[in-house]
Design a protein around this motif. Structure first.
Motif: not given
Lengths: 234, 234
Positions: A113-114, A123-124, B172-173, B184-186
């Motif tokens: 979910r996170s 991210r961690d 997502t991150l 730019a992200m892709i």
DNA sequence: CGCCCCGTTGAACGCGCGTTTAGTCTTTGA
DNA sequence: TCAAAGACTAAACGCGCGTTCAACGGGGCG
């Protein structure tokens, strides 16, 4: 109604007196968040924990505080469980062995979910898995089991993000009704993906080196990092 | 305030009279959903479109109706744009060439949000991409560019889910502030992943066939489908 | 005993949500 | 010309949310 029966009825809890309630709320929240996502209401979590909503705020300050506490707890638990897991070769295999412990299955659900929601824990979580993958891959390369890469760090992250991302997408597309089904879900996912994975990992996908050579010609030595400004074909 | 200036000030719109408003609302919704996710309020979308919230309900029945209309529209647009795209080899490359059209960048953002949230569009989207990948791979195999697989359908789906899932996780991150930054992200994502991808696709990951042989020994011929009940190591 | 502490609660507040209602304009067509 | 139709809005409704407030009850302690 709930105020009469004490938390002592949960006999397995070690701490009965003081703030075992805090842990009980936290655990209920992890389970609920894993089951229903982060939009679930405080009142629902409170009901699961056998308390009322204001008490959650009393202990955790706010809903965000509760989320942060859950994040910290889950990350710590997974970090600990990873140490115990023997031969955590593959990211997915590790997650699965983790989910099969039944007790820590909600942890995996919460982590997924996170990942779906983004944020610090996500991210961690990915960073941690990528770092672990890097040392595992280094060992495998040293043992002559894996081919070396021109950029080991990038490959470790690639494999991690691919594996986690694909699992996440698969879970999102076929959401399990109960967190209990999560194990079966991951299992089915691995069965479906096993053959293509092993095939590509063994023989690759392409029959010639044209693409690789073109890419290597296009950019300089890869390890230094962001040098090329345009994008080669992948 | 907004009721006085007619929609005719949006000079580029072909249909000015009747229900160009409907399309305007739909486009604003796609953009907003892509930007802020599906939790955004109807009033925000209404403001973007220069109308009020009840009018959205008037045209689409409900917020879910609006979402369904957006889903249908985005799927159709992407389907159409895919036909125009030349050499849509790779899933990500296709998405990127699509996002670079600037006009259809919101479509990609919306599609990614949809993959993140699950649901019908997400499933259709993945299925469509997997089917396309299958024919493209078949062509490459026939041309002698790609190695054949023991289960072409599974491999096509594997590559699709891996590619889309990894991209989704990466977005997502590292969420872009503006949908404009999505390109730019892709692009950055592909740069980071290009080398490991080409490396593995060219040479594979493992140095020996032990894993593949063990797997093939473990299950029968793969194409028939779900026969083995347990999970081999991947 | 009387006091305070603190875990805990019921009630309520303010907010934003999706949606409903009633009504005002503008266009249209018999 | 007048009424029907449709585009569109302001206001409000009911709901569930996270959060706040005042108070209750029981255990430890002077």
């Amino acid at each position: 109604m709930r105020s009469t029966d004490r938390p002592s009825d949960a006999g397995t809890d070690p701490l009965d007196g003081a703030s075992a309630t805090r842990a009980r709320i936290r655990d209920a929240a992890v389970l609920r968040f894993a089951r229903d996502g982060f939009t679930v209401g405080l009142r629902q979590i409170a009901e699961d924990a056998g308390v009322t909503a204001p008490l959650i705020v009393h202990y955790f300050g706010s809903k965000d505080g509760l989320r942060a506490a859950c994040d910290t707890h889950v990350l710590a638990m997974i970090r600990e469980a990873k140490g115990k897991a023997l031969v955590p070769n593959d990211t997915n295999a590790l997650l699965m062995s983790l989910a099969s412990v039944e007790e820590s299955a909600p942890l995996v659900g919460y982590a997924l979910r996170s990942l779906q929601a983004g944020g610090r824990l996500a991210r961690d979580f990915v960073d941690q898995f990528a770092a672990d993958a890097e040392v595992y891959i280094a060992e495998a390369v040293a043992a002559g089991e894996m081919r070396p890469s021109r950029d080991e760090k990038a490959r470790a992250r690639y494999l991690t993000v691919q594996g986690l991302g694909a699992l996440l997408l698969d879970v999102t597309l076929n959401p399990p009704a109960e967190p209990t089904d999560l194990l079966a879900m991951i299992d089915g996912y691995m069965q479906r993906m096993a053959l293509p994975t092993v095939e590509i990992f063994t023989d690759g996908l392409l029959t010639n080196r044209r693409m690789l050579d073109a890419y290597l010609l296009y950019v300089g030595d890869p390890p230094p990092g962001g040098d090329g400004s345009e994008t080669p074909q992948s």
